[in-house]
Design a protein around this motif. Structure first.
Motif, PDB file in Angstrom:
ATOM      1  N   ALA A   1       0.832  -1.203   0.000  1.00 50.70           N
ATOM      2  CA  ALA A   1       0.000   0.000   0.000  1.00 50.70           C
ATOM      3  C   ALA A   1       0.864   1.250   0.000  1.00 50.70           C
ATOM      4  O   ALA A   1       2.069   1.194   0.267  1.00 50.70           O
ATOM      5  CB  ALA A   1      -0.929   0.005   1.216  1.00 50.70           C
ATOM      6  N   VAL A   2       0.215   2.371  -0.306  1.00 47.42           N
ATOM      7  CA  VAL A   2       0.805   3.700  -0.199  1.00 47.42           C
ATOM      8  C   VAL A   2      -0.193   4.591   0.533  1.00 47.42           C
ATOM      9  O   VAL A   2      -1.383   4.298   0.555  1.00 47.42           O
ATOM     10  CB  VAL A   2       1.134   4.310  -1.586  1.00 47.42           C
ATOM     11  CG1 VAL A   2       2.229   3.506  -2.277  1.00 47.42           C
ATOM     12  CG2 VAL A   2      -0.090   4.423  -2.469  1.00 47.42           C
ATOM     13  N   PHE A   3       0.308   5.659   1.113  1.00 46.34           N
ATOM     14  CA  PHE A   3      -0.622   6.601   1.735  1.00 46.34           C
ATOM     15  C   PHE A   3      -1.122   7.581   0.687  1.00 46.34           C
ATOM     16  O   PHE A   3      -0.470   7.828  -0.326  1.00 46.34           O
ATOM     17  CB  PHE A   3      -0.006   7.311   2.946  1.00 46.34           C
ATOM     18  CG  PHE A   3       1.080   8.311   2.646  1.00 46.34           C
ATOM     19  CD1 PHE A   3       0.775   9.592   2.194  1.00 46.34           C
ATOM     20  CD2 PHE A   3       2.415   7.988   2.846  1.00 46.34           C
ATOM     21  CE1 PHE A   3       1.762  10.529   1.938  1.00 46.34           C
ATOM     22  CE2 PHE A   3       3.427   8.906   2.594  1.00 46.34           C
ATOM     23  CZ  PHE A   3       3.088  10.181   2.139  1.00 46.34           C
ATOM     24  N   GLY A   4      -2.294   8.144   0.959  1.00 50.73           N
ATOM     25  CA  GLY A   4      -2.878   9.140   0.070  1.00 50.73           C
ATOM     26  C   GLY A   4      -2.991  10.488   0.746  1.00 50.73           C
ATOM     27  O   GLY A   4      -2.631  10.651   1.920  1.00 50.73           O
ATOM     28  N   ASN A   5      -3.522  11.452   0.031  1.00 52.79           N
ATOM     29  CA  ASN A   5      -3.571  12.822   0.540  1.00 52.79           C
ATOM     30  C   ASN A   5      -4.501  12.997   1.736  1.00 52.79           C
ATOM     31  O   ASN A   5      -4.340  13.944   2.489  1.00 52.79           O
ATOM     32  CB  ASN A   5      -3.946  13.800  -0.580  1.00 52.79           C
ATOM     33  CG  ASN A   5      -5.268  13.478  -1.232  1.00 52.79           C
ATOM     34  OD1 ASN A   5      -5.405  12.439  -1.871  1.00 52.79           O
ATOM     35  ND2 ASN A   5      -6.241  14.358  -1.104  1.00 52.79           N
ATOM     36  N   ILE A   6      -5.465  12.121   1.945  1.00 48.80           N
ATOM     37  CA  ILE A   6      -6.347  12.269   3.115  1.00 48.80           C
ATOM     38  C   ILE A   6      -5.820  11.506   4.332  1.00 48.80           C
ATOM     39  O   ILE A   6      -6.377  11.615   5.420  1.00 48.80           O
ATOM     40  CB  ILE A   6      -7.797  11.814   2.814  1.00 48.80           C
ATOM     41  CG1 ILE A   6      -7.873  10.306   2.550  1.00 48.80           C
ATOM     42  CG2 ILE A   6      -8.404  12.621   1.687  1.00 48.80           C
ATOM     43  CD1 ILE A   6      -8.723   9.563   3.539  1.00 48.80           C
ATOM     44  N   ASP A   7      -4.761  10.721   4.137  1.00 51.53           N
ATOM     45  CA  ASP A   7      -4.290   9.855   5.209  1.00 51.53           C
ATOM     46  C   ASP A   7      -3.505  10.615   6.266  1.00 51.53           C
ATOM     47  O   ASP A   7      -2.753  11.539   5.964  1.00 51.53           O
ATOM     48  CB  ASP A   7      -3.473   8.696   4.628  1.00 51.53           C
ATOM     49  CG  ASP A   7      -4.357   7.735   3.845  1.00 51.53           C
ATOM     50  OD1 ASP A   7      -5.456   7.422   4.335  1.00 51.53           O
ATOM     51  OD2 ASP A   7      -3.954   7.317   2.751  1.00 51.53           O
ATOM     52  N   ASP A   8      -3.688  10.185   7.515  1.00 50.76           N
ATOM     53  CA  ASP A   8      -3.080  10.870   8.657  1.00 50.76           C
ATOM     54  C   ASP A   8      -1.644  10.392   8.893  1.00 50.76           C
ATOM     55  O   ASP A   8      -1.104   9.577   8.147  1.00 50.76           O
ATOM     56  CB  ASP A   8      -3.951  10.697   9.900  1.00 50.76           C
ATOM     57  CG  ASP A   8      -4.032   9.251  10.386  1.00 50.76           C
ATOM     58  OD1 ASP A   8      -3.261   8.378   9.911  1.00 50.76           O
ATOM     59  OD2 ASP A   8      -4.883   8.976  11.261  1.00 50.76           O
ATOM     60  N   LYS A   9      -1.051  10.915   9.959  1.00 51.43           N
ATOM     61  CA  LYS A   9       0.350  10.613  10.256  1.00 51.43           C
ATOM     62  C   LYS A   9       0.574   9.128  10.516  1.00 51.43           C
ATOM     63  O   LYS A   9       1.640   8.603  10.177  1.00 51.43           O
ATOM     64  CB  LYS A   9       0.854  11.449  11.428  1.00 51.43           C
ATOM     65  CG  LYS A   9       0.173  11.185  12.756  1.00 51.43           C
ATOM     66  CD  LYS A   9       0.804  12.006  13.858  1.00 51.43           C
ATOM     67  CE  LYS A   9       0.137  11.857  15.187  1.00 51.43           C
ATOM     68  NZ  LYS A   9      -0.270  10.542  15.617  1.00 51.43           N
TER      69      LYS A   9
END
Length: 165
Positions: free
Chosen positions: A51-59
């Motif tokens: 997976a990768v984080f997206g722009n809405i994802d938190d710290k």
């Protein structure tokens, strides 16, 4: 051979419809905007997850998952990121590198628009699975599944879940 389920933009939502397809896969790939980490924890409890984080994802998501995930499966190089653009309109952040270190598959999410597009110029397959969650403007929740085997991409399928309520 590996059976891959590709999803994105769950925005904290996971349900039995998604999980039915997760159970049929060998690996699950999530292209960002996970939302609550309960989503990825649930996926990881069933199958190996990339997976990768997206722009809405938190710290917390940003600590667990990278911005860019580059890997190889069945002799196929993959680059997954959340905001990547698409052929002839790649995100400025990745343009130079994608031209010099071109993967066979380039995956992005973010747009909530399912797209499977061959980039003739770079000789790669661009995939955006649309959005599997219920948050956003999309009308139908979507995912992709396919098989990777000895350098080949096979049996690509669009999965349409119910209309978003």
């Amino acid at each position: 051979m590996k059976k891959i389920l590709l999803l994105s933009d769950t925005h904290s939502f996971i349900d039995d419809q998604i999980l039915k397809f997760v159970k049929q896969a060998d690996e699950v790939w999530h292209a960002g905007d996970i939302g609550d980490l309960l989503v990825t924890d649930t996926l990881k409890n069933l199958k190996p997850l990339r997976a990768v984080f997206g722009n809405i994802d938190d710290k917390d998501a940003r600590l667990e998952f990278p911005l860019d995930n580059k890997f190889s499966v069945e002799d196929i190089s993959v680059w997954m990121t959340h905001i990547g653009g698409y052929p002839n309109k790649y995100n400025q952040r990745i343009r130079e590198e994608i031209a010099t270190n071109t993967p066979k598959i380039f995956i992005s999410g973010h747009s909530h628009i399912l797209k499977v597009q061959y980039d003739k110029k770079l000789d790669l397959l661009h995939l955006n699975p649309g959005a599997a969650g219920k948050h956003g403007f999309h009308k139908i929740r979507t995912m992709l599944r396919f098989q990777l085997e000895k350098g080949e991409i096979k049996n690509m399928e669009i999965i349409e879940l119910e209309k978003r309520s």
